[in-house]
Design an enzyme around this catalytic site. Sequence first.
Site, PDB file in Angstrom:
ATOM      1  N   VAL A  25      -8.907  12.380  -1.814  1.00 29.29           N
ATOM      2  CA  VAL A  25      -8.011  13.446  -1.365  1.00 29.29           C
ATOM      3  C   VAL A  25      -8.002  14.681  -2.267  1.00 29.29           C
ATOM      4  O   VAL A  25      -7.519  15.731  -1.861  1.00 29.29           O
ATOM      5  CB  VAL A  25      -6.544  12.978  -1.189  1.00 29.29           C
ATOM      6  CG1 VAL A  25      -6.410  12.058   0.004  1.00 29.29           C
ATOM      7  CG2 VAL A  25      -6.007  12.343  -2.438  1.00 29.29           C
TER       8      VAL A  25
ATOM      9  N   LYS B 248     -12.642   4.078  -5.526  1.00 29.96           N
ATOM     10  CA  LYS B 248     -12.518   2.787  -4.836  1.00 29.96           C
ATOM     11  C   LYS B 248     -13.806   1.962  -4.795  1.00 29.96           C
ATOM     12  O   LYS B 248     -13.777   0.764  -5.094  1.00 29.96           O
ATOM     13  CB  LYS B 248     -11.919   2.986  -3.438  1.00 29.96           C
ATOM     14  CG  LYS B 248     -10.446   3.376  -3.538  1.00 29.96           C
ATOM     15  CD  LYS B 248      -9.820   3.795  -2.221  1.00 29.96           C
ATOM     16  CE  LYS B 248      -8.386   4.255  -2.488  1.00 29.96           C
ATOM     17  NZ  LYS B 248      -7.759   4.887  -1.329  1.00 29.96           N
TER      18      LYS B 248
ATOM     19  N   SER C 194      -9.714   8.602  -4.366  1.00 29.25           N
ATOM     20  CA  SER C 194     -10.308   7.454  -3.669  1.00 29.25           C
ATOM     21  C   SER C 194     -11.784   7.259  -3.952  1.00 29.25           C
ATOM     22  O   SER C 194     -12.338   6.215  -3.587  1.00 29.25           O
ATOM     23  CB  SER C 194     -10.124   7.601  -2.162  1.00 29.25           C
ATOM     24  OG  SER C 194      -8.856   7.144  -1.815  1.00 29.25           O
TER      25      SER C 194
ATOM     26  N   TYR D 126      -3.335   1.415 -10.080  1.00 28.76           N
ATOM     27  CA  TYR D 126      -4.044   2.112  -9.006  1.00 28.76           C
ATOM     28  C   TYR D 126      -3.881   3.636  -9.154  1.00 28.76           C
ATOM     29  O   TYR D 126      -4.848   4.395  -9.028  1.00 28.76           O
ATOM     30  CB  TYR D 126      -3.523   1.603  -7.657  1.00 28.76           C
ATOM     31  CG  TYR D 126      -3.966   2.427  -6.477  1.00 28.76           C
ATOM     32  CD1 TYR D 126      -5.254   2.310  -5.970  1.00 28.76           C
ATOM     33  CD2 TYR D 126      -3.090   3.337  -5.879  1.00 28.76           C
ATOM     34  CE1 TYR D 126      -5.654   3.087  -4.890  1.00 28.76           C
ATOM     35  CE2 TYR D 126      -3.491   4.109  -4.804  1.00 28.76           C
ATOM     36  CZ  TYR D 126      -4.773   3.980  -4.315  1.00 28.76           C
ATOM     37  OH  TYR D 126      -5.175   4.752  -3.258  1.00 28.76           O
TER      38      TYR D 126
ATOM     39  N   TYR E 209     -12.781   6.951   5.666  1.00 29.88           N
ATOM     40  CA  TYR E 209     -11.509   6.855   6.377  1.00 29.88           C
ATOM     41  C   TYR E 209     -11.750   6.606   7.865  1.00 29.88           C
ATOM     42  O   TYR E 209     -12.648   5.865   8.245  1.00 29.88           O
ATOM     43  CB  TYR E 209     -10.659   8.118   6.165  1.00 29.88           C
ATOM     44  CG  TYR E 209     -10.479   8.491   4.723  1.00 29.88           C
ATOM     45  CD1 TYR E 209      -9.846   7.623   3.836  1.00 29.88           C
ATOM     46  CD2 TYR E 209     -10.926   9.709   4.234  1.00 29.88           C
ATOM     47  CE1 TYR E 209      -9.652   7.969   2.509  1.00 29.88           C
ATOM     48  CE2 TYR E 209     -10.728  10.068   2.916  1.00 29.88           C
ATOM     49  CZ  TYR E 209     -10.102   9.187   2.052  1.00 29.88           C
ATOM     50  OH  TYR E 209      -9.928   9.539   0.747  1.00 29.88           O
TER      51      TYR E 209
HETATM   52  N1  GLU Z   1      -4.213   8.331  -4.967  1.00 31.18           N
HETATM   53  C1  GLU Z   1      -4.364   8.645  -3.588  1.00 31.18           C
HETATM   54  C2  GLU Z   1      -3.425   7.836  -2.735  1.00 31.18           C
HETATM   55  O1  GLU Z   1      -3.377   6.657  -2.867  1.00 31.18           O
HETATM   56  C3  GLU Z   1      -5.768   8.400  -3.183  1.00 31.18           C
HETATM   57  C4  GLU Z   1      -5.949   8.574  -1.737  1.00 31.18           C
HETATM   58  C5  GLU Z   1      -7.322   9.037  -1.366  1.00 31.18           C
HETATM   59  O2  GLU Z   1      -8.008   9.700  -2.147  1.00 31.18           O
HETATM   60  O3  GLU Z   1      -7.693   8.701  -0.258  1.00 31.18           O
HETATM   61  O4  GLU Z   1      -2.681   8.372  -1.938  1.00 31.18           O
END
Ligand code: GLU
Length: 450
Positions: A258, A66, A63, A188, A240
């Site tokens: 994550v 992002k 993430s 993604y 988050y």
């Molecule tokens: N690829 C992970 C997912 O979409 C990234 C989530 C994250 O890092 O928050 O579950």
Amino acid sequence: MDPVTEALNEFHRRISALKDGEVASYIPQLAQADPDDFGISITSMAGRSYHAGKADTPFTIQSVSKPFVYALALTDLGPEEMLGHVDAEPSGEAFNAISLEPGTGRPANPMVNAGAIATTALVAAADPEERDARILEWLSAFAGRRLDYDEEVYASEAATGDRNRALAYLMRSAGSLAGDPYAVTGSYFRQCSVRVTAADLAVMAATLAKGGRNPVTGERVVAQDVAVRTLAVMATCGMYDGAGKWLLNVGLPAKSGVAGGLIAASPGRFGVAVYSPPLDAEGNSVRGVAALTEMSQQFALHLMNTPVHLTATVTDTVHAARSSRARDAERTAALDGDRRLIAVVGAQGDLEFTETEQLLNAVAQAVPAAPGGMVLDLTAVTGISRGPATMINAALRDLERRGHQVAVAVQEPLLGRAEGHPGFWAATRDDAVAWCEDRFLAQAASPPSP
Ligand code: GLU
């Protein structure tokens, strides 16, 4: 050892003792990570990097991609259109929450999965391959080196990412996803599987902190206004459902992933990254949060804790200045007999609101009681923002209205922008004072008709 590395090592030593948290396992390949891996990196605005621990251990960006992909879509679409597709509201929910606006299906938060998947779909490309290539190239420009994918993590997530696929299909049915949900989630997952190190992430964060210019390569990666918007979204939405607490305790725009990556940007100061896989209940790296919390407190990095710049903006004030201009006896005598005073106020540094308010206060104190000359010596000024420039112009106009001769001395780049500004703009203080004297002489030679 240099003092920055020493400080990082000290954080690293203390925080290594923290053994809380769980390594993410919902993507099977991520469960392979070593919970003891722990690296910290910082990249300064001068492009110097400092590391402690496993700063060169590769892991997947997840993430943390992002905000950067958000910046890419924002660059492609512009702010209005971007907001029409993906809102910028902290949803206060978990990374995989279904947080869509009732009615439109527009995702609220670009930093959690739904909004991030919709954002990936907005990256301009003819097909998914071009989209993937653009994203990889974009992330690489932020890192200042060619990044690649962790194919195993990609395959692992692509094989198990049902919830993300479901989110994408849900958004399409609500009319808020551009493109084919299967292909978009593929892109993604690709973006999440880009392999980085803490050292890379620090450079990427530093690029945002430097207003979009990579401090190591010198390349302008993204426009300043896009970097600012991206940092704003990180500040409100980046952590988050722990985003509010994070802003309270750490006070820096940040993003975690994550796999255990965490970046924070201290605007105008540095980018910092931590890698440590064990996550807390909110999905943020336990050691990452601890390291950044300590750093922020020790170095007073909280954004709301901006130092007050009541520093030496005004360098000097002169109440009766004369230029060094050689003049003939008649003019010298005329000037000697002229009772009008020429005042000078000198200033230095960048002129933002606080500095300009100080400068203009000094001008108000120095301005001659009777109509005379007022010189602003800004030759040591390195930059004037738009609002402050308007304030200065208003003050100059007012001085002119009150009958003063007004001149400004500025450095070459600012001199080029003199047109349309009130007063005479010169390259040196001496020239500015001499211009006021010339005006006095011209007025004495042809006195205004009674
Ligand atoms: N690829 C992970 C997912 O979409 C990234 C989530 C994250 O890092 O928050 O579950």
